[in-house]
Design a protein around this motif. Structure first.
Motif, PDB file in Angstrom:
ATOM      1  N   VAL B  22       0.847  -1.195   0.000  1.00 27.73           N
ATOM      2  CA  VAL B  22       0.000   0.000   0.000  1.00 27.73           C
ATOM      3  C   VAL B  22       0.887   1.251   0.000  1.00 27.73           C
ATOM      4  N   ALA B  23       1.983   1.216   0.748  1.00 31.97           N
ATOM      5  CA  ALA B  23       2.928   2.340   0.724  1.00 31.97           C
ATOM      6  C   ALA B  23       3.456   2.543  -0.694  1.00 31.97           C
ATOM      7  N   ALA B  24       3.738   1.444  -1.377  1.00 26.18           N
ATOM      8  CA  ALA B  24       4.222   1.530  -2.761  1.00 26.18           C
ATOM      9  C   ALA B  24       3.186   2.212  -3.654  1.00 26.18           C
ATOM     10  N   LYS B  25       1.922   1.921  -3.424  1.00 29.78           N
ATOM     11  CA  LYS B  25       0.852   2.542  -4.216  1.00 29.78           C
ATOM     12  C   LYS B  25       0.799   4.057  -3.974  1.00 29.78           C
ATOM     13  N   LEU B  26       0.868   4.445  -2.696  1.00 32.79           N
ATOM     14  CA  LEU B  26       0.859   5.884  -2.368  1.00 32.79           C
ATOM     15  C   LEU B  26       2.044   6.581  -3.039  1.00 32.79           C
ATOM     16  N   ILE B  27       3.210   5.957  -2.901  1.00 35.99           N
ATOM     17  CA  ILE B  27       4.436   6.555  -3.434  1.00 35.99           C
ATOM     18  C   ILE B  27       4.366   6.651  -4.950  1.00 35.99           C
ATOM     19  N   ALA B  28       3.857   5.617  -5.604  1.00 33.23           N
ATOM     20  CA  ALA B  28       3.779   5.605  -7.072  1.00 33.23           C
ATOM     21  C   ALA B  28       2.899   6.749  -7.580  1.00 33.23           C
ATOM     22  N   THR B  29       1.806   7.010  -6.867  1.00 28.75           N
ATOM     23  CA  THR B  29       0.932   8.137  -7.229  1.00 28.75           C
ATOM     24  C   THR B  29       1.735   9.430  -7.273  1.00 28.75           C
ATOM     25  N   ASN B  30       2.606   9.603  -6.291  1.00 28.56           N
ATOM     26  CA  ASN B  30       3.325  10.867  -6.164  1.00 28.56           C
ATOM     27  C   ASN B  30       4.576  10.960  -7.028  1.00 28.56           C
ATOM     28  N   THR B  31       5.238   9.837  -7.287  1.00 29.18           N
ATOM     29  CA  THR B  31       6.418   9.926  -8.168  1.00 29.18           C
ATOM     30  C   THR B  31       5.963  10.259  -9.594  1.00 29.18           C
ATOM     31  N   LEU B  32       4.749   9.817  -9.969  1.00 26.34           N
ATOM     32  CA  LEU B  32       4.220  10.193 -11.291  1.00 26.34           C
ATOM     33  C   LEU B  32       3.793  11.655 -11.319  1.00 26.34           C
ATOM     34  N   LYS B  33       3.294  12.128 -10.187  1.00 25.46           N
ATOM     35  CA  LYS B  33       2.683  13.451 -10.133  1.00 25.46           C
ATOM     36  C   LYS B  33       3.725  14.564  -9.964  1.00 25.46           C
TER      37      LYS B  33
END
Lengths: 335, 335
Positions: B22-33
């Motif tokens: 779940v942390a990976a999902k949160l982080i992925a949202t932000n590295t793209l953004k």
């Protein structure tokens, strides 16, 4: 025994309802146990008939508490535990009839907003009767205390520690722990403001949002309670919110209690039924304390330009009056 | 685009389990953004097999997170989210292989008591790797965050506010609010100590004590967490306990969570089954974090002569090891 000893303190309860009866039970335990108190407790059952038509005297007689009318004369420790809307009239009828050494305590949760500034029940009692007034608040569901299940309460006092400790002796039992705190406004505001937060907890429950969200909303609520109290009364202490009147009463109210329940029903009915309708159905004509308090607090926020500082309190009122959908409760910071 | 711009931050996750995904999902949202982060996140799935035999790689592949082995080289933002018992070995394998500008953050709840003083996971990472280490704690049940239900978290940092804000940008989303707090020990101790209090909440549930009692025990627990943290680290701030890592995570853990559940089962079985047996049955061989932490904290209390100051923590351990009956939890002040 009484020869050269000081006169004993005489207790009277101006009260009604479950909490009045349970308070009488706690007090009776201590007046028998501690020699400083006169054995006899008198109870003035102020409001004879509840809004739902039930006679309070019947309720109280069923619980074997001695009830007498207008028994307040002669007492110098006055315990107020009437419904919020009756306290002003009760004070008017008592004014001028009290002993000079009378001390009061309020167990009543609620506040009145008159003109601009919220007026606390303890201040109202103080002003009307010319006596000092402490407060007793906490996670105190009456039925559970009646069953002698362990509870805590917070005793808020203004200045006189000795008086506060006497009140604590009057209420404390092995299953009812009382902590005196020198912050009467903070303690009393906790007891009032938690009902607003309980509505938000009910919205979250109705939306099926889960544990993280509910815990977050309770936490934000506790912090808005704290910030609001400190803006109204700069003397309010942060530590008060770690006491039973603060975090504990808030938790109990957000997981049980009728404010939470009606708010949950409001969401489940998807706005097809108003708060007024649901209150009429679920509360037999009583009004939800939280909805009234949310409106009063909203007025204070509006007059002071504080909406941005209190997004939860603002949004709760907006939802109650139909200006926002319940899901706004989880979009507080996305305005 | 990259021409004269500073190098982007590269994130690697040393992790496993639901929270890691779940942390990976949160982080992925932000590295793209956010342009400051490199798009690619690498994940080192440290513990391949869970104690229950489930393969973590399988779990993670089912959730479509990209997994590579030993991908930590080149990263300068390291997120630790392994089980508590694996972090020391993971650090040993990473030591000496990191970039000079590496920053770390720990999402791991737990502590190690070595010799006398509890050692925090963030300190362990800091010391072993020679990097600064923040922490992220809060009411963060992973499944609910995966469903994008509103949650909050607290980011504890030591000194560098700029680094803290970069971590906050990496994790925060509209449904996951991150608040930086300059109190790394306070934030981390909250995440550890709440599991002890959850055992007490489970005892109260098992005893059928009701809302007042449960709220009282949670409140006393929060205050013992606060007092214990301040005695260990005088820099700990009271305000930290009003953050998500404090009161909110405690509420979520005391109303859900497996520490509460096993403690309730212990009481319902009336001491006929030990904690060890119940853990084996209900947790497939894992140990309850709360029971371990209660034991470690009890050791600290014993060495310092602090039993009187922490009656709840003391009593919880006494109940866990069979020295007291569960009902002792509501007789804390009647010793």
């Amino acid at each position: 025994m009484e020869g050269g000893l000081p006169e004993k303190y005489r207790v009277a309860i101006v009260g009604s309802g479950n909490w009045g009866c349970v308070a009488a039970k706690l007090i009776a335990t201590n007046t028998l146990k501690h020699n400083i108190f006169h054995d006899e407790i008198r109870m003035w059952v102020y409001a004879e008939t509840l809004p739902n038509g039930e006679k309070l005297v019947d309720v109280i007689n069923q619980t074997n508490v001695n009830v007498k009318y207008l028994p307040v004369r002669g007492a110098n420790m006055l315990v107020f535990v009437t419904p919020h809307q009756f306290v002003e009239d009760a004070c008017k009828r008592l004014a001028g009839k009290l002993r000079g050494d009378t001390e009061a305590i309020s167990l009543i949760k609620g506040m009145e907003v008159k003109v601009d500034v919220p007026s606390m029940i303890s201040s109202l009692i103080s002003k009307q009767l010319g006596v000092d007034c402490c407060v007793l608040m906490g996670a105190n569901i009456a039925d559970e205390i009646a069953e002698e299940k362990f509870s805590e309460a917070t005793l808020g006092y203004r200045e006189n520690r000795e008086v506060a400790e006497r009140w604590a002796r009057l209420f404390a039992t092995p299953y009812f722990a009382v902590t005196p705190v020198q912050d009467v406004e903070g303690v009393e505001l906790c007891g009032t403001l938690k009902n607003i937060v309980a509505l938000a907890a009910g919205f979250v429950d109705g939306l099926g949002m889960g544990s993280n969200t509910k815990a977050a909303i309770i936490r934000i609520g506790l912090n808005e309670m704290r910030a609001f109290s400190k803006r109204l009364f700069p003397s309010v202490q942060d530590d008060t919110f770690f006491e039973s009147c603060g975090v504990a009463d808030l938790i109990a109210t957000c997981f049980g209690g009728r404010n939470r329940k009606v708010a949950e029903a409001f969401v489940i009915n998807e706005g097809k039924r108003t708060f007024d309708e649901l209150e009429a159905e679920l509360l037999q004509g009583q009004k939800l304390q939280g909805v009234l308090t949310a409106k009063e607090v909203y007025g204070v926020l509006e007059r002071n330009g504080w909406f941005d500082v209190f997004p939860l309190f603002t949004t709760i009122h907006d939802i109650c009056v139909g200006n926002k959908s319940p899901s706004a409760i989880v979009r507080l910071y996305q305005l």
